[in-house]
Design a protein around this motif. Sequence first.
Motif, short mmCIF file in Angstrom:
data_model
loop_
_atom_site.label_atom_id
_atom_site.label_comp_id
_atom_site.label_asym_id
_atom_site.label_seq_id
_atom_site.Cartn_x
_atom_site.Cartn_y
_atom_site.Cartn_z
N THR A 154 49.80 95.41 8.12
CA THR A 154 49.98 96.89 8.39
C THR A 154 49.55 96.99 9.80
O THR A 154 50.26 97.94 10.53
N VAL A 155 48.63 96.32 10.53
CA VAL A 155 48.27 96.45 11.79
C VAL A 155 49.20 95.90 12.75
O VAL A 155 49.67 96.55 13.75
N MET A 156 49.50 94.60 12.58
CA MET A 156 50.30 93.80 13.27
C MET A 156 51.93 93.87 13.18
O MET A 156 52.60 93.44 13.90
N GLY A 157 52.08 94.66 12.07
CA GLY A 157 53.85 94.85 11.83
C GLY A 157 54.28 93.71 10.92
O GLY A 157 53.97 92.68 10.84
N ARG A 158 55.65 94.15 10.58
CA ARG A 158 56.19 93.22 9.47
C ARG A 158 57.02 92.21 10.37
O ARG A 158 58.09 92.50 10.73
N SER A 159 56.67 90.87 10.29
CA SER A 159 57.46 90.08 10.65
C SER A 159 56.85 88.73 10.21
O SER A 159 55.78 88.43 9.38
N ALA A 190 53.31 87.62 11.35
CA ALA A 190 52.29 88.48 10.83
C ALA A 190 51.99 88.10 9.57
O ALA A 190 50.84 87.97 8.99
N VAL A 191 52.89 87.71 8.78
CA VAL A 191 52.77 87.43 7.35
C VAL A 191 51.85 86.10 7.30
O VAL A 191 50.98 85.86 6.33
N ILE A 192 52.45 85.21 7.90
CA ILE A 192 51.56 83.91 8.13
C ILE A 192 50.17 83.72 8.52
O ILE A 192 49.33 83.48 7.74
N LEU A 193 50.05 84.64 9.65
CA LEU A 193 48.72 85.02 10.09
C LEU A 193 47.87 85.79 9.00
O LEU A 193 46.52 85.24 8.93
#
Length: 312
Positions: free
Chosen positions: A166-171, A174-177
């Motif tokens: 939610t904070v980093m955005g959908r990518s 971001a999902v991996i992190l």
Amino acid sequence: MSTPETLEHVGDEVESGPPVLDDDGKAGKVGESQARLVWRRFGTNKLALISLYFIGLLILTAIFAPLVATHDPIAVDVTSALLQPGEEGHILGTDPIGRDVFSRLIYGLRTALIVGFVAELAALALAIVIGLVAGYVGGRAEQLLMGFTDVMYAFPGYLFAVIMVTVMGRSVLAVILAITVASWVGQARLVRAQTLSLKSRDFIEAARSMGAGGPRVAVRYILPNAMGPILVATSFGIPGAIATEAGLSLLGLGVAPPTPSWGAMLTEGIQYTMVAPHLMLAPAVLFALTLLAFNWVGDGVREAFDTTGVTR
């Protein structure tokens, strides 16, 4: 007083590590011989072996996705929306905006494997560093590292992943992190436990008596002998990461469109279950088979590293 021959013999044992038992209860050595032993034991589990070949096929399919896919996975053609499987050259039909379902499945497989493998390997690397240092160094370092680990362990991992995305955005990144940060804690505790168990063993004491320094002992002698349980945890962690990515997509927090994702395809397919059931069934079946294959491989790895000499 130790003779040169005695020291040489001790050095050999330090290099090879503690003995393990094969299926017949005979002792063997770790290292190359242990690798052969583990593979032989793994091969006796036919379901795990078939699953491993299936995963290999999935990986090859993901690598060569442009050759396997029959259409552009993100090309929109509203005039061909909701085609049934086999119509107009679309193997599994099309979605509500005319995108080829088969091609999106193939590229969704690539997304799932990238997220699963990269997130789990990153979590494993972080866990090894923290667990190995905490278990081997001990003292203040162990208190600080494991205190931080316990705090993270008390926080729900899935909720943490949701907040991060939610904070980093959908990518994909971001999902991996998010999955990495949410999943390393259990593995770090496992690495620490294995390190504590091994660091007082005779072959470790022999390495120290021969002048091996702390980092060398930890990396060269403790870590290789702790890899069995770590690999078992990793083999189960990869499908866990894939499932988490799909779960985030179901919540609308997975990889951003138009990147194909099995979770997004499932979410969309549920809305058209009555008129186009293939939209839900196709990703659901492939998703289930993939998770089952990884879990069966994990069972095989666990049995292969079982040093009791008893086949499950």
